[in-house]
Design a protein around this motif. Structure first.
Motif, PDB file in Angstrom:
ATOM      1  N   ALA A 142       0.822  -1.376   0.048  1.00 51.57           N
ATOM      2  CA  ALA A 142      -0.191   0.091  -0.121  1.00 51.57           C
ATOM      3  C   ALA A 142       0.975   1.312  -0.088  1.00 51.57           C
ATOM      4  CB  ALA A 142      -0.868  -0.072   1.287  1.00 51.57           C
ATOM      5  N   GLY A 143       1.802   1.212   0.696  1.00 47.31           N
ATOM      6  CA  GLY A 143       2.738   2.576   0.664  1.00 47.31           C
ATOM      7  C   GLY A 143       3.453   2.689  -0.543  1.00 47.31           C
ATOM      8  N   ARG A 144       4.062   1.635  -1.218  1.00 48.67           N
ATOM      9  CA  ARG A 144       4.663   1.507  -2.436  1.00 48.67           C
ATOM     10  C   ARG A 144       3.660   2.118  -3.515  1.00 48.67           C
ATOM     11  NH1 ARG A 144       7.663  -4.244  -3.622  1.00 48.67           N
ATOM     12  NH2 ARG A 144       9.504  -3.951  -2.229  1.00 48.67           N
ATOM     13  N   ALA A 145       2.615   1.657  -3.570  1.00 47.43           N
ATOM     14  CA  ALA A 145       1.257   2.087  -4.372  1.00 47.43           C
ATOM     15  C   ALA A 145       1.165   3.607  -4.248  1.00 47.43           C
ATOM     16  CB  ALA A 145       0.189   1.357  -4.090  1.00 47.43           C
ATOM     17  N   ALA A 146       1.029   4.032  -2.936  1.00 49.59           N
ATOM     18  CA  ALA A 146       0.925   5.603  -2.746  1.00 49.59           C
ATOM     19  C   ALA A 146       1.831   6.390  -3.297  1.00 49.59           C
ATOM     20  CB  ALA A 146       0.645   5.910  -1.230  1.00 49.59           C
ATOM     21  N   SER A 147       3.414   5.847  -3.022  1.00 51.83           N
ATOM     22  CA  SER A 147       4.443   6.763  -3.504  1.00 51.83           C
ATOM     23  C   SER A 147       4.473   6.405  -4.957  1.00 51.83           C
ATOM     24  CB  SER A 147       5.692   6.142  -2.994  1.00 51.83           C
ATOM     25  OG  SER A 147       6.814   6.506  -3.369  1.00 51.83           O
ATOM     26  N   ALA A 148       4.046   5.264  -5.730  1.00 50.60           N
ATOM     27  CA  ALA A 148       3.772   5.145  -7.130  1.00 50.60           C
ATOM     28  C   ALA A 148       3.056   6.138  -7.666  1.00 50.60           C
ATOM     29  CB  ALA A 148       3.912   3.680  -7.420  1.00 50.60           C
ATOM     30  N   LEU A 149       1.948   6.547  -7.131  1.00 46.57           N
ATOM     31  CA  LEU A 149       0.924   7.355  -7.820  1.00 46.57           C
ATOM     32  C   LEU A 149       1.392   8.793  -7.530  1.00 46.57           C
ATOM     33  CD1 LEU A 149      -2.240   7.983  -8.543  1.00 46.57           C
ATOM     34  CD2 LEU A 149      -2.584   8.070  -6.120  1.00 46.57           C
ATOM     35  N   VAL A 150       2.251   9.215  -6.767  1.00 54.53           N
ATOM     36  CA  VAL A 150       2.861  10.660  -6.628  1.00 54.53           C
ATOM     37  C   VAL A 150       3.675  10.736  -7.922  1.00 54.53           C
ATOM     38  CG1 VAL A 150       4.329  12.080  -5.533  1.00 54.53           C
ATOM     39  CG2 VAL A 150       2.583  10.944  -4.144  1.00 54.53           C
ATOM     40  N   CYS A 151       4.879   9.553  -8.076  1.00 55.23           N
ATOM     41  CA  CYS A 151       5.496   9.507  -9.235  1.00 55.23           C
ATOM     42  C   CYS A 151       4.869   9.590 -10.305  1.00 55.23           C
ATOM     43  CB  CYS A 151       6.568   8.311  -9.122  1.00 55.23           C
ATOM     44  SG  CYS A 151       7.647   8.560  -7.692  1.00 55.23           S
ATOM     45  N   LEU A 152       3.650   8.761 -10.539  1.00 56.89           N
ATOM     46  CA  LEU A 152       2.836   8.772 -11.935  1.00 56.89           C
ATOM     47  C   LEU A 152       2.421  10.221 -12.112  1.00 56.89           C
ATOM     48  CD1 LEU A 152       2.120   6.992 -14.093  1.00 56.89           C
ATOM     49  CD2 LEU A 152      -0.042   6.432 -12.845  1.00 56.89           C
ATOM     50  N   VAL A 153       1.955  10.955 -11.200  1.00 56.23           N
ATOM     51  CA  VAL A 153       1.453  12.349 -11.508  1.00 56.23           C
ATOM     52  C   VAL A 153       2.687  13.297 -11.866  1.00 56.23           C
ATOM     53  CG1 VAL A 153       0.601  14.246 -10.574  1.00 56.23           C
ATOM     54  CG2 VAL A 153      -0.469  12.054  -9.927  1.00 56.23           C
ATOM     55  N   LEU A 154       3.655  13.014 -11.524  1.00 62.40           N
ATOM     56  CA  LEU A 154       4.937  13.885 -11.819  1.00 62.40           C
ATOM     57  C   LEU A 154       5.296  13.458 -13.363  1.00 62.40           C
ATOM     58  CD1 LEU A 154       7.051  13.736  -8.558  1.00 62.40           C
ATOM     59  CD2 LEU A 154       6.034  15.816  -9.585  1.00 62.40           C
ATOM     60  N   LEU A 155       5.191  11.996 -13.382  1.00 61.51           N
ATOM     61  CA  LEU A 155       5.556  11.635 -15.002  1.00 61.51           C
ATOM     62  C   LEU A 155       4.826  12.171 -15.885  1.00 61.51           C
ATOM     63  CD1 LEU A 155       6.878   7.833 -15.801  1.00 61.51           C
ATOM     64  CD2 LEU A 155       4.840   8.869 -16.775  1.00 61.51           C
ATOM     65  N   ALA A 156       3.364  12.134 -15.810  1.00 62.05           N
ATOM     66  CA  ALA A 156       2.400  12.483 -16.682  1.00 62.05           C
ATOM     67  C   ALA A 156       2.643  14.182 -17.033  1.00 62.05           C
ATOM     68  CB  ALA A 156       1.079  12.389 -16.015  1.00 62.05           C
ATOM     69  N   GLY A 157       2.866  14.650 -15.844  1.00 60.40           N
ATOM     70  CA  GLY A 157       3.193  16.048 -16.004  1.00 60.40           C
ATOM     71  C   GLY A 157       4.525  16.490 -16.953  1.00 60.40           C
ATOM     72  N   LEU A 158       5.532  15.374 -16.580  1.00 53.31           N
ATOM     73  CA  LEU A 158       6.734  15.553 -17.291  1.00 53.31           C
ATOM     74  C   LEU A 158       6.564  15.383 -18.901  1.00 53.31           C
ATOM     75  CD1 LEU A 158       9.852  14.989 -17.828  1.00 53.31           C
ATOM     76  CD2 LEU A 158       9.500  12.764 -17.222  1.00 53.31           C
ATOM     77  N   PHE A 159       5.663  14.414 -19.356  1.00 54.63           N
ATOM     78  CA  PHE A 159       5.516  14.169 -20.774  1.00 54.63           C
ATOM     79  C   PHE A 159       4.673  15.189 -21.462  1.00 54.63           C
ATOM     80  CE2 PHE A 159       6.888   9.862 -19.972  1.00 54.63           C
ATOM     81  CZ  PHE A 159       7.646   9.475 -20.928  1.00 54.63           C
ATOM     82  N   ALA A 160       3.666  15.645 -20.396  1.00 57.23           N
ATOM     83  CA  ALA A 160       2.689  16.604 -21.173  1.00 57.23           C
ATOM     84  C   ALA A 160       3.478  18.047 -21.277  1.00 57.23           C
ATOM     85  CB  ALA A 160       1.437  17.061 -20.080  1.00 57.23           C
ATOM     86  N   ALA A 161       4.185  18.340 -20.495  1.00 61.82           N
ATOM     87  CA  ALA A 161       5.225  19.455 -20.540  1.00 61.82           C
ATOM     88  C   ALA A 161       6.217  19.658 -21.853  1.00 61.82           C
ATOM     89  CB  ALA A 161       5.795  19.637 -19.493  1.00 61.82           C
ATOM     90  N   LEU A 162       6.696  18.542 -22.082  1.00 63.40           N
ATOM     91  CA  LEU A 162       7.561  18.319 -23.050  1.00 63.40           C
ATOM     92  C   LEU A 162       7.077  18.030 -24.550  1.00 63.40           C
ATOM     93  CD1 LEU A 162      10.798  16.605 -21.492  1.00 63.40           C
ATOM     94  CD2 LEU A 162      10.197  19.094 -21.918  1.00 63.40           C
ATOM     95  N   TRP A 163       5.720  17.312 -24.585  1.00 66.07           N
ATOM     96  CA  TRP A 163       5.177  17.137 -25.848  1.00 66.07           C
ATOM     97  C   TRP A 163       5.072  18.191 -26.807  1.00 66.07           C
ATOM     98  CZ3 TRP A 163       4.218  12.918 -28.479  1.00 66.07           C
ATOM     99  CH2 TRP A 163       3.082  13.013 -29.631  1.00 66.07           C
ATOM    100  N   ARG A 164       5.300  18.076 -28.110  1.00 62.52           N
ATOM    101  CA  ARG A 164       5.233  18.724 -29.275  1.00 62.52           C
ATOM    102  C   ARG A 164       4.392  18.383 -30.084  1.00 62.52           C
ATOM    103  NH1 ARG A 164       9.348  23.102 -29.749  1.00 62.52           N
ATOM    104  NH2 ARG A 164      10.960  23.095 -27.952  1.00 62.52           N
ATOM    105  N   GLU A 165       3.208  18.713 -30.317  1.00 59.97           N
ATOM    106  CA  GLU A 165       2.218  17.962 -31.184  1.00 59.97           C
ATOM    107  C   GLU A 165       2.946  18.007 -32.695  1.00 59.97           C
ATOM    108  OE1 GLU A 165      -0.838  15.780 -32.653  1.00 59.97           O
ATOM    109  OE2 GLU A 165      -0.505  16.231 -30.467  1.00 59.97           O
ATOM    110  N   GLU A 166       3.358  19.051 -33.086  1.00 61.82           N
ATOM    111  CA  GLU A 166       4.071  19.225 -34.330  1.00 61.82           C
ATOM    112  C   GLU A 166       5.348  18.242 -34.638  1.00 61.82           C
ATOM    113  OE1 GLU A 166       6.086  22.494 -31.982  1.00 61.82           O
ATOM    114  OE2 GLU A 166       4.243  21.544 -32.194  1.00 61.82           O
ATOM    115  N   ARG A 167       5.782  17.762 -33.699  1.00 60.88           N
ATOM    116  CA  ARG A 167       7.076  16.731 -33.702  1.00 60.88           C
ATOM    117  C   ARG A 167       6.638  15.517 -33.293  1.00 60.88           C
ATOM    118  NH1 ARG A 167       8.430  20.644 -36.091  1.00 60.88           N
ATOM    119  NH2 ARG A 167      10.158  21.998 -35.372  1.00 60.88           N
ATOM    120  N   GLY A 168       5.580  15.183 -32.543  1.00 64.80           N
ATOM    121  CA  GLY A 168       5.242  13.917 -32.515  1.00 64.80           C
ATOM    122  C   GLY A 168       5.954  13.260 -31.656  1.00 64.80           C
ATOM    123  N   ALA A 169       6.325  11.928 -32.019  1.00 63.77           N
ATOM    124  CA  ALA A 169       6.932  10.995 -31.225  1.00 63.77           C
ATOM    125  C   ALA A 169       8.457  11.443 -30.772  1.00 63.77           C
ATOM    126  CB  ALA A 169       7.258   9.527 -31.608  1.00 63.77           C
TER     127      ALA A 169
END
Length: 499
Positions: A142-169
């Motif tokens: 349960a503690g691991r899952a909670a910490s992973a959830l925090v990291c997943l939110v940070l990871l989602a923001g990381l990809f959203a911030a660096l995504w360029r639609e015109e450059r794609g993958a």
């Protein structure tokens, strides 16, 4: 094909979930100590009682002097204190099968933890979750899952911030290479190193996004404030990492790149600065009150430098991934493959970037290579310890992020861009699966056991190995799928380029 970054986030969510369950209980670095710290804090023990009862015969006198500064007695509820879960620690040829003899202490007790004075912020959510467990294993998961959830939110923001639609993958290459298997594994453990590393990447990505134009997305200001605060409050060095990343972006982009969007949204910029200032102040206050006494000096530099050079390769490999108690390495070829992908990214960024980009890429590369050496010579060695790769990854991970930003910001031939993206992200997908297999193999049958360990494992996670293996393969597949979108398109008209 809009938002293919969401596929990448889903891929890492699968990988994190597989690491949460597939890593044996308390197999991550000092996880038992962080577990005790989290449970104590969840019961109101923000700082436990000082004690000198903690003894570790494997530590030298200088190491014990360092450890005892943070050692505290903390309360652990009845049925949640682990006993015997370290039966194969430092014995890589021994599987985790001995954990079947591990037990819980039935009564409520106080235990000593060498992490008793670590900054408390990132223990709150995992501790709250772990407190609801009914056994050491369920509480830890349960503690691991909670910490992973925090990291997943940070990871989602990381990809959203660096995504360029015109450059794609092509815009996925930097973050996927920054997210080494070690970063993914630590994000799925009860250890503050995971959130520290992910918040370091996320904060730097947010700064890069803010400096792309005079009107960046509104949400990025709040995300930068949140990620920076998590980084500053994560561990002792958090405030240093925040300052270093801000300085790097300002020197590379120039102060105007950050001042222009700040003038456009002064309230958002002011709130971000205020949040970061408060987080850094809290970090410094906590360290002043409870932090260890740190000696910084360069005495006997020459022998220290000679020793550091011997460990250099180990530090680089550890940042890619050596798991559990640094006794579960990946295959040798996988480190070469990861290095080749990273060198390829740097070469492409140097080739396509402007003169200023090239200068700062080279300087950042030098800083990333020298960071563990400097930390060892100036600080860590004075206490009898050495540096681990995870200690510097929050800073060194900015190198692939910076290279990816340079590459995705330049006009690249469409066919070449698609090939680069598919090769890099596809290679990362394969290596993430290999890393999980290496850790699972060490856990199931030991490092000398059969490669095909699924047939007769000595230890298995809940539900067995097959569901979690399938989840890893699903994660690798989603990551590969995210790279198959069009990697480059013509830039949109200037009037909509930064909407």
């Amino acid at each position: 094909m809009r938002g293919r970054w969401r596929l990448a986030v889903a891929a890492y969510a699968c990988l994190m979930a597989a690491w949460v369950v597939g890593n044996p209980p308390f197999a991550a670095p000092d996880e038992w100590a962080h577990y005790a710290r989290a449970l104590g804090l969840a019961q109101g023990a923000w700082v436990g009682e000082p004690t000198r009862e903690y003894v570790d015969a494997s530590l030298s006198g200088r190491q014990m002097e360092w450890v005892v500064q943070a050692t505290r007695l903390v309360p652990v509820p009845a049925g949640l204190a682990p006993r015997g879960f370290d039966c194969n620690t430092f014995f890589p040829e021994k599987s985790a099968g001995c954990l079947r003899n591990a037990r819980a202490v039935p009564e409520a007790i106080h235990v000593t933890t060498p992490t008793g004075t670590y900054p408390p912020a990132l223990y709150v959510l995992p501790g709250w979750a772990a407190l609801r467990g009914t056994s050491p294993v369920s509480a830890l998961l349960a503690g691991r899952a909670a910490s992973a959830l925090v990291c997943l939110v940070l990871l989602a923001g990381l990809f959203a911030a660096l995504w360029r639609e015109e450059r794609g993958a092509l815009s996925l290459v930097g973050p996927t290479l920054a997210l080494t298997p070690l970063a993914v594994a630590l994000s799925a453990t009860l250890n503050t190193s995971g959130p520290e590393i992910l918040s370091g990447m996320a904060f730097f990505a947010a700064l890069l996004c803010l400096t792309r134009s005079e009107s960046p997305p509104r949400w990025v200001w709040g995300f930068a404030a949140g990620a920076g605060a998590v980084l500053a409050l994560s561990r002792s060095m958090g405030a240093v990492w925040v300052a270093a990343e801000v300085l790097l972006v300002l020197l590379w982009r120039g102060p105007r790149a950050l001042l222009a969007p700040a003038r456009a949204r002064p309230l958002a910029a002011g709130v971000m600065v205020a949040v970061l200032a408060v987080a850094i102040a809290l970090n410094r206050l906590w360290e002043r009150l409870y932090g260890p006494r740190v000696h910084v000096g360069f005495e006997r530099f020459r022998p220290a430098w000679k020793q550091a050079r011997l460990w250099w390769q180990d530090w680089l490999r550890e940042q890619v991934g050596i798991f559990q108690y640094l006794d579960a390495p990946m295959p040798d070829w996988s480190y070469v493959a990861w290095a080749a992908l990273l060198v390829g990214l740097l070469a492409a960024a140097l080739w396509t970037g402007r003169g200023r980009d090239r200068v700062w890429l080279v300087l950042t590369l030098a800083g990333a290579l020298f960071a563990p050496v400097f930390l060892y010579i100036a600080v860590i060695r004075h206490n009898g310890w050495t540096v681990q790769g995870r200690h510097v990854l929050p800073l060194t991970a900015v190198l692939p992020l910076l290279a990816g930003e340079v590459l995705s910001g330049r006009v690249v031939d469409a066919a070449r861009a698609r090939a680069w993206a598919l090769l890099a992200v596809g290679g990362v997908a394969v290596l993430q699966a290999v890393a999980w297999w290496a850790n699972a193999h060490r856990s199931a049958v030991g490092t000398l056991g059969p490669v095909w360990f699924w047939r007769a494992p000595e230890w298995s996670p809940p539900l067995g190995w097959w569901p979690w293996t399938a989840l890893v393969l699903a994660g690798a597949g989603l990551l590969l799928l995210s790279a198959t979108s069009r990697a480059w398109r013509a830039p949109p008209p200037a009037s909509t380029a930064h909407r």
